[in-house]
Every structure is written in C-alpha cells, then in structure tokens.
Motif scaffolding. Structure first.
Motif, short mmCIF file in Angstrom:
data_model
loop_
_atom_site.label_atom_id
_atom_site.label_comp_id
_atom_site.label_asym_id
_atom_site.label_seq_id
_atom_site.Cartn_x
_atom_site.Cartn_y
_atom_site.Cartn_z
N ALA A 63 -5.41 0.98 -7.96
CA ALA A 63 -4.18 1.77 -8.11
C ALA A 63 -4.46 3.10 -8.81
O ALA A 63 -3.85 4.12 -8.48
CB ALA A 63 -3.14 0.97 -8.89
N ASN A 78 1.97 0.47 -6.11
CA ASN A 78 0.60 0.01 -6.34
C ASN A 78 0.43 -0.54 -7.76
O ASN A 78 -0.19 -1.60 -7.96
CB ASN A 78 -0.38 1.18 -6.14
CG ASN A 78 -0.57 1.54 -4.67
OD1 ASN A 78 -0.19 0.77 -3.78
ND2 ASN A 78 -1.17 2.69 -4.40
N ASN A 355 -4.15 0.15 1.20
CA ASN A 355 -3.74 -0.66 0.05
C ASN A 355 -3.26 -2.07 0.39
O ASN A 355 -2.52 -2.67 -0.40
CB ASN A 355 -2.64 0.10 -0.71
CG ASN A 355 -3.13 1.41 -1.25
OD1 ASN A 355 -4.11 1.44 -2.02
ND2 ASN A 355 -2.52 2.51 -0.85
N LEU A 358 -4.37 -4.72 -2.29
CA LEU A 358 -3.68 -4.44 -3.56
C LEU A 358 -2.20 -4.81 -3.47
O LEU A 358 -1.63 -5.39 -4.41
CB LEU A 358 -3.84 -2.95 -3.90
CG LEU A 358 -3.02 -2.41 -5.06
CD1 LEU A 358 -3.39 -3.10 -6.37
CD2 LEU A 358 -3.20 -0.90 -5.20
#
Ligand code: GLY
Length: 411
Positions: A63, A78, A355, A358
């Motif tokens: 992040a 994030n 992402n 994540l």
C-alpha cells in the motif's frame, strides 16, 4: 429472498442459489467465502477455481511503496485492506487449516542512481503528506539491512508496514475455506448471463446447464467484460495488462538471501524481489499493454534479470525455476469496480489491477455487506461501477479460448 431454482425454457428444473459468483480467482473466492459465512447459499462457476491471478502474483502487500500520484482515493482502500491482513490471515488459516505464507517482513525501496534517488525522495514526500510511515536510509544503511544489495545502491526507503503473502497458498486456502463453508463449485465456464424481466437471474454454462441465483457477482478478472448477455451499459471497462514474473530458488546454503521485499525503479521499469520463507524468490514484473497475450518472452525475462541483477548481483547464482505471464485486470483509473451495476441483481468485483492480492480482505468484506444488506460499506462506496460512463472504455477483442489467457494477474 432465497432462490430455490426456476424452470428453464425447455421446462427442466434450474438449480438455484442466493448468490452466484462468476470467476473463482482470489476475488471471487473471498466473496463466496464471506457470503457463505453470512448464511447465503453460494455457488462459484469457474473451470479451475483457485487458479488465475494466484498462479502469477508475487503477493506484495504494498500500500505504501506502490503509492502513485493521482491514486489517493485508492490509497484509502489499500491501507484499509492492509490493516485487515493479519486478522484475515489468522481467520483464513484457522478456517482452512492451511498456512497462507503471510509474512510481516517489510519492504525496502532503493535507488541506484541520482535520478532514482530523486524519484524516491518525491515518493517519500508524497507518503509523508499522505500520513504514511516510511524512513529514508543512506546506501550504507540499506546494505546493513540487506547485505546482498549492490554496492552502488545510493539510498532507499524503509517501509516496515508493506508485507507479503503467498498468493498460491492464499488461493488454495480460500478454496478449502469455501468448501468447508458449504459453497458449491461448478467447474465449468459461464458462457452467458441470463436476464429475466430486466434483472440478472443466472448464467448458462459451457456444458449446457443453467444456474439461477438471486444475486450474481461478476469477478472474472480481465475477462469480466467478455461474458455474453451483459447489457452494454453494465459491461465493466476492464482491460488486460500483461505481467511477466520469474521464480528463483534460494538454496539453504545461501539463506538468508534477502530478509524483506526489495524493489526499485530501474530505467523507468519497476522491479521487485519478494523472498519467501520457503526459499522461493519471486522477481517481477513487466507491465505490457499486449491485449490477451500471455507469452513469456526472452526480452521480458532478460529485462527482469538484468534489473534485478543491478539491485542484487548474487541472483545470477540462483536456479531459475519458473517463468510465467499473467493479466492484470485494469480499469480506467487503476482502482477496482466494487458493487451494484445498473442491472438489478448484477454486482461487480473486478478491475483490481496491481492490487488484487492486497485488496482481497476488504473486497470480501465489502461484497458480503452488499450481498446481505444491499449497501456497500463506506470504505468501498467510491469504487462503485457507476463512476464510469457507460462503455467509456470498450473491452478489447475476444481472447483466444485457452486456459492460459484466463484471469491471471501479478500483484
Ligand atoms: N503489484 C505488483 C504488480 O502488479 O506487478
């Protein structure tokens, strides 16, 4: 409302569920797991659930080090997901009985020349303005932390909060957790969305059967826009962005080789080295606008090894054990599409781009909240698909119908 199935055009009974998730990558699986935990009868359709993204991704939970100008809105999501990872990992490991390789190891972003150093200084300032934790280190301090770094490293950013998980283990654990929570799997491809009286009502599978559901979640990565039967105004604007990734093995005699993720921007290209506890060293990743191509090229492998070698010269001693390319599902603003569409009953969980790993915890929580209450939680509301004008970015031409072109994505 609980669907008990319906009758198809030929009069046969159609099996039904409360929720049908199209796509069994990590985003589809976490959505299904969380939905089943909340008591919804949930089904997943995918020819190879647990595959896709997880087969390629490095699993950085970056992040802070992957903060980009213009992505401050995404940063909030994030950071929220990164904060959930320790509890998420513990819960998933308990539910599945499997280790997902979550390591609170931190990340070191380094600079090799004065341009890189200026770039990192800018990133450091942006992180500071955004309230994120990172510490500037001299080249000597970087090498004290990671002795395998090249002598030419000029400085770096220590980010103790950017961790890693093993995406292959994550996918396997999610699959087991789903099965234990009662999720039904249809190992087939969804060919076409079924719309009845202006509402998404199910999907037709390649092998012929039709599945009915009260709510449908389209979570098919970069292929999400390719599902037949989607009304034009709800086609998700996702495109594939190719990433080539290498896997090396650190022999026990060389351990510890690196203790944390090391990354840099070399001649404008991002390169990262992610060391796993089991000796695997993941080196990624290219970023290529090549449509549905998932070929591993000599040039891609060369560039990754060349750049990684500049950072950590000792990697040339290590066995190269795997090369692979996958497709990031990218949206026009690099952020995911989460939530309801203009077609009642159809929701999106796609477009996670760099992402996906994540954002797995926060995506599962947000989609389960939506599926049970009809409302997205506040953290996910900015990512509702309605932020894009209908068909703002048309999806690329049809991909070849090969398994390798499915929803694999690095992260
Ligand atoms: N998040 C790393 C990548 O997409 O390559």
């Amino acid at each position: 409302m609980r669907s008990s199935g319906s009758t198809s055009a030929d009069g046969s009974e159609v099996p039904g569920s409360d929720v049908l998730v199209i796509g069994g990558g990590i985003i589809g699986l976490v959505t299904a797991w969380r939905a089943a935990q909340r008591g919804l009868r949930t089904a997943v359709v995918d020819p190879d659930p647990g595959g896709g993204a997880a087969r390629v991704a490095a699993g950085m939970l970056a992040a802070v080090t992957e903060l980009h100008y213009g992505e401050q809105m995404l940063l909030g999501l994030n950071v929220a997901s990164a904060a959930r990872y320790p509890a998420f990992a513990a819960e998933l490991e308990a539910a599945s009985g499997q280790d997902i390789g979550f390591r609170a190891c931190g990340t070191l972003a380094v600079a090799l020349d004065s341009d890189d150093r200026a770039h990192l200084r800018e990133l450091h300032a942006l992180q500071h303005r955004s309230g994120l934790q990172s510490e500037w280190l001299t080249g000597r301090e970087c090498r004290r932390l990671e002795p395998m770094l090249a002598p030419g490293v000029r400085g770096g950013l220590r980010v103790d909060g950017d961790h890693q998980v093993d995406p292959r283990r994550l996918a396997a654990a999610l699959l087991t957790a789903c099965e234990r929570a009662g999720v039904t799997f249809h190992r087939d491809r969804a060919e076409r969305l079924v719309v009845v009286r202006d509402r998404a009502a199910g999907a037709v599978l390649t092998a012929g059967p039709e599945l009915a559901a009260d709510q449908i979640v389209l979570a098919a990565g970069s292929l999400s826009g390719r599902l037949a039967g989607l009304p034009a105004e709800v086609v998700p604007p996702v495109r594939p962005v190719k990433g080539q990734v290498l896997r090396l093995t650190v022999p026990a005699a060389h351990a510890p080789f690196l203790t944390r993720t090391v990354r840099a921007v070399v001649r404008g290209s991002h390169v990262y080295l992610v060391p796993r506890a089991n000796g695997e060293l993941v080196v990624g990743a290219t970023s290529e606008e090549m449509g549905w191509d998932t070929t591993v090229t000599a040039g891609g492998v060369y560039e990754l090894l060349r750049d990684a070698h500049e950072l950590v010269p000792g990697i040339t001693e290590l066995p190269l054990t795997e090369t692979r390319a996958g497709l990031r599902p990218a949206s026009p603003d690099n952020a995911p599409l989460l939530g309801p569409t203009a077609l009642p009953g159809l929701h999106l969980a796609t477009g996670h781009h760099r992402n996906g790993v994540l954002l797995t915890p926060v995506t599962g929580d947000a989609m389960a909240e939506l599926l049970t209450t009809g409302e997205l939680p506040a953290v996910a509301r900015p990512f509702a698909p309605g932020r894009f004008a209908p068909a703002a970015v048309p999806p690329p031409a049809a991909p070849p119908a090969t398994a390798s072109a499915r929803q694999e994505q690095p992260a």
